[in-house]
Each structure stands twice: as C-alpha cells, then as structure tokens.
Design an enzyme around this catalytic site. Structure first.
Site, PDB file in Angstrom:
ATOM      1  N   GLY A 131      -6.002 -11.146  -8.052  1.00 23.41           N
ATOM      2  CA  GLY A 131      -6.152 -10.628  -7.118  1.00 23.41           C
ATOM      3  C   GLY A 131      -5.373  -8.712  -7.321  1.00 23.41           C
TER       4      GLY A 131
ATOM      5  CE  LYS B 221      -9.655  -5.699   5.921  1.00 23.39           C
ATOM      6  NZ  LYS B 221     -10.106  -6.415   5.427  1.00 23.39           N
TER       7      LYS B 221
ATOM      8  CG  ASP C 142     -11.532  -4.975   2.149  1.00 18.45           C
ATOM      9  OD1 ASP C 142     -10.523  -4.297   1.356  1.00 18.45           O
ATOM     10  OD2 ASP C 142     -11.441  -5.604   2.929  1.00 18.45           O
TER      11      ASP C 142
ATOM     12  CG  ASN D  21     -11.479  -1.691   3.807  1.00 19.91           C
ATOM     13  OD1 ASN D  21     -12.340  -1.228   3.836  1.00 19.91           O
ATOM     14  ND2 ASN D  21     -10.734  -1.997   2.679  1.00 19.91           N
TER      15      ASN D  21
ATOM     16  N   GLY E  37     -13.487 -19.956   1.774  1.00 20.92           N
ATOM     17  CA  GLY E  37     -13.062 -19.227   2.919  1.00 20.92           C
ATOM     18  C   GLY E  37     -13.959 -19.437   3.653  1.00 20.92           C
TER      19      GLY E  37
ATOM     20  CB  SER F 208      -0.803  -0.106   0.119  1.00 19.24           C
ATOM     21  OG  SER F 208      -2.308  -1.111   1.421  1.00 19.24           O
TER      22      SER F 208
ATOM     23  CB  THR G 173      -5.419  -5.287   6.801  1.00 14.60           C
ATOM     24  OG1 THR G 173      -5.221  -5.742   6.215  1.00 14.60           O
ATOM     25  CG2 THR G 173      -3.698  -4.475   7.043  1.00 14.60           C
TER      26      THR G 173
END
Length: 514
Positions: A475, A310, A346, A331, A369, A261, A306
C-alpha cells in the site's frame, strides 16, 4: 534584561511533578540545542523546589532564555498557594536566572502592586487562558492591555476551525504589543505551526529527547492540549522559518493525528526548497462549511481530503474533473485561477504501481471491499480495460456497489473456484494495530496481490502471497503515487519520490507509529 527582538521563536515547555526529573529534562533539552525553556513550577510537587533548577540551568547554559510559570489552580494551573506566594516564588526564580515571568491576568488584576517587583529585573508576560472555548478576542486583548507588560499571551480552546483562524490572525491586528496567541486542542494545531509567520512573538512546543543521547525515561508529556513537539515544529514544519509568503497546504480529516501526509509532503517541499508548509486539519463531519472559511482566510492553496470529507467537499468546489465525478469522491483540492477545483489522485495510486508490473488491458482483477477505496479502484481499472469483479464480507453492500459501478460481484465462498490476474485488497483488514487480520485464510486466487494497507508495510496477506511465490505491491506504493500526483499538481515540479518514500519509511520505523 533579555532583548525581546532576539527571542527564539520556539519555547520548550517542561512540566513534571518531580524536581529532579525537571532538571534532567532541562539539561537534556539544552544539550540537544534548545535555547528557550519554560519551566512549569506549578506542576511540581513542591513549586519552591524548582527555583534551584533555574539557578543550575542559568549557570550551566547562560545563553538559554528561561521563562518561569507558577499558575494557580483557579486559573488553569496546579499551584494551590496564594497570589502573594505565587509572586514570591516567581521573584526567587528571577533571582535564580529566569528572564521572563508568566503571570495570569487574574493574578495581575487581583494584586497589580506586586508586579512592580519585576521592573528592571525580568520581562513580564501577562497571560489569559480559556480551556472551554474561544471568546471574543478584542475584549480579551483590551482586558490584557490594561496591565502594562512586555508580552501578552492568549491561549484558548478551539472548538471549530474558525476559532483557530481568529486566534492566528490576532497578533497581526495588534502591532502595538507583542502577543503569543495560540488555540489549544487538536483543532488549533495550525496556530502553533503558523504562529511565527503571523506575528506571534513565539510558540510553545513539548520536548522529545533525541534517541541518540537520551533514553525514553526522559520523555515529557505536553503541558497543554494540542501541544506538539518542538522537534516537529523545527524540523518537520520549519515553524521558525515561516513568513507571510509561505504557501499553505494540508490534509483535512477526522481523525487526522495518524496521517503520515504531513511527514511526506513537508519532506517533499524541503527537498525542492519550496517555501510551503503542509498542515494537519482536524475537521469534524459537521464543520466543513466552517473550515471553508479557513481555506480562504489563510488562504490554503491545496488540500488532501480523506475520511469523512471526500464526498462532502465536492459541493464546495467550482470544478471537479470527470473521473472524480464518476468515482463520487475527491481526494485532492487545488486552485486554478484562484478557484477551488477537485480531482482524485487515488486512481493514479492504483494504476501506476500495477502498470509497473504488468499490462492491464484485458487483465482480470478481484477487488475486496465495498467502500470509497474500492469504488475508486473499480473506475481506475475499468478505464484501463480491466475486467473487474467485486467481493467482500458484506454481500449486500458488495452487490449494491457492483451494480452501481457496472461490474460483477462474487460471494467469497465461491472464490475457491475462481482465479484472477490481480487481487486488490481495499479494506482496513490487516492494518495496524490489528496486523493479524486477513481476508484470505489459505488460497489466494490471483498472481499479483496489491494490498492498499501500508502500515505495516508487509501485511499478513502480502506475507502469504510472497510465500506462495506471487507478485506483491505494498500500500505504500499507492500512498506515494497519489501523493506525488498531488505534489506535482500543486507545485508544477517533479515530485521527489526518494525523499518522500524515505520520510514514510522513517516514520513507520518509529515504535509509536500508528
């Protein structure tokens, strides 16, 4: 003697055991345009041998400022000689071309009369080091100022975020002297980047040779904990150009060193010519309340949030948007009417790349997930009219999350008989360095495959999907979209997606990218 008002803002610290390597590093740094070097004589196998490096660099690069350090082992250095011998070596370095000498406060207090030899010949920097903690600053400054000097250096270990804040604020509170204040360790990185904008005389950085001119054999390790490269200070963070008007943003995480980032957002600020900097903030799980004081003390205008913060950050915010509340995670932090507010970009990172590929209404999606990323994807897709099914390696956690979010779950063993429009892989499986991992060993039960992992850019799952003729989304697309939404929320300007993408691709192309 050198003028203190014209000192460069970034000093490259060089410290190795071999004197020939030290000279090669110094020459390479000068050839790469560095104009302020610290040569750590105490780290050499033979401290006296380093004097010749000062002589050769001073002759070859007369405009380069040279700082000599020969710190004794009892004071955090590596020199095993006496105080008298330390001063003698530094005197030789001055005669060879050093313009500044760094003498630790313990040496100065033990032998104050020996310091007179530098009068009129070199600038004197008196330094204090604490490799264990950040003590009361006012006491240390009073101790340092008892010894007359041109510069005072204050280097301490930051154990918590407010240690870094106290250190960063130190120079501004002492206009009567020139101070180099820095907090060591990863928690203190902000002090190295923001130092010049908060009144520090200069900051230290390590040296990373430019690939175009120097090989890897010249790479030098940092000479202090948390020290970052001079190249990053100058070209990524623009530390030498920062001023009191610079707006501060950052990412808060644990760990934070791997985050891309800072690369992405600082490139975006540069592309839009915004006087802002984006910093990495290492904040341990039990230190967020302490970090909250840093947010107001700098102040910080916006944050990417992150793991593991969060959920924790939400209790510190004046307002959280409804989607983030439903997801149960924030986030992105931003200020509105000076109050801290939270959202979750997100969701945009998931939906926007998918909508470029297909119509989402009434589509079916399988999400792999059971963590926060999966939860965010569930709510984002449900709001778009997607029928969502959840699966994963931990059946009980999958069922629990599915029940909490009001979606179906399916055991991975039953996937052979199922098929979906979209597959979203939201786990770290396949992420660097475990790039051979994949949830699916053969059949992929979807037409479009979206892997949230972006390092590597093409995971094993995406390679399998592409080989089977399926559509794929990396991603990286999610990372860019959520970051672009953050940038626009913070600045009110259109995100420069091209430069942002390029910055990440360049970083991923580096051999040590992780």
């Amino acid at each position: 003697m050198i003028s203190l008002s014209s000192l460069p803002r970034i000093c490259v610290s060089l410290g190795v055991a071999d004197v020939s390597q030290l000279e090669r590093l110094a020459v390479a740094a000068c050839d790469d345009g560095e104009d302020f070097l610290e040569l750590r004589l105490d780290l050499l196998d033979n401290a006296e041998s380093g004097v010749r490096v000062f002589r050769r660099i001073a002759r070859r690069y007369p405009d380069v400022v040279l700082l000599a350090t020969c710190r004794r082992i009892s004071n955090g250095g590596a020199f095993r000689g006496s105080v008298e011998r330390e001063i003698e070596i530094l005197e030789d370095a001055v005669r060879a071309g050093a313009g500044i000498v760094d003498i630790e406060i313990e040496t100065a207090e033990q032998a104050p009369s020996l310091l007179k030899s530098f009068d009129g010949h070199a600038r004197l920097l008196i330094s204090y080091h604490n490799f264990e903690r950040t003590p009361a600053l006012a006491h240390v400054i009073r101790r340092l100022q008892r010894t007359p000097a041109d510069l005072y250096k204050f280097a301490v270990l930051a154990r918590k975020p407010t240690d870094a804040l106290r250190t960063l604020k130190l120079p501004a509170g002492h206009h009567d002297c020139r101070i180099v204040a820095l907090a060591m360790g990863e928690v203190g990185v902000a002090t190295r980047i923001l130092g010049p904008s908060h009144g520090a005389a200069f900051v230290f950085g390590s040296y990373s040779p430019r690939p175009r001119s120097r090989g890897k054999m010249l790479a030098a390790e940092p000479t202090a904990p948390g020290q970052i490269s001079a190249d990053s200070l100058r070209n990524l963070y623009l530390a030498h150009r920062r001023n009191p008007a610079t707006r501060v943003f950052g990412v808060v995480a644990d760990p934070v060193g791997h985050s891309m980032s800072p690369v992405l957002h600082n490139r975006a600020f540069k592309a839009r010519r915004i006087n802002a900097v984006y910093l990495p903030f290492l904040v341990k799980p039990n230190q967020f309340s302490d970090f909250r004081k840093v947010v107001e003390g700098l102040p910080i205008e916006g944050l990417s949030v992150t793991i593991p913060h969060k959920q924790r950050v939400m209790r510190h915010l004046a307002w959280v948007d409804p989607l983030a509340r439903r997801i149960g995670a924030v986030n992105t932090v931003f200020r509105k009417k000076k109050k801290l507010c939270g959202t979750n970009t997100d969701a945009l990172g998931v939906v926007t790349p998918l909508e470029r590929k297909m119509r989402l209404t009434k589509a079916s999606a399988l999400i792999v997930g059971n963590g926060g990323a999966a939860r965010g994807a569930i709510f984002a897709l449900r709001d778009k009219g997607v029928r969502v099914t959840l699966t994963g390696r931990n059946p009980s956690r999958v069922r629990r999350l599915a029940r909490d979010c009001g979606v179906e779950s399916i055991d991975r063993k039953r996937l052979q008989d199922q098929y979906f429009d979209i597959l979203i892989q939201s786990t770290p499986v396949g992420m660097f360095p475990d790039i051979n991992g994949c949830f699916f060993e053969d059949r992929i039960p979807a037409d479009l495959v979206f892997d949230m992992v972006y390092n590597p850019l093409e995971t094993r799952l995406l390679k399998m999907a592409r080989g089977a003729g399926k559509g794929t989304i990396s991603g990286l697309e999610m990372f860019l979209e959520q970051a672009a939404a953050q940038f626009e929320l913070w600045t009110g300007e259109t995100a420069p997606r091209g430069p942002m993408r390029d910055s990440v691709l360049e970083r991923l192309a580096q051999p040590h990218a992780a």
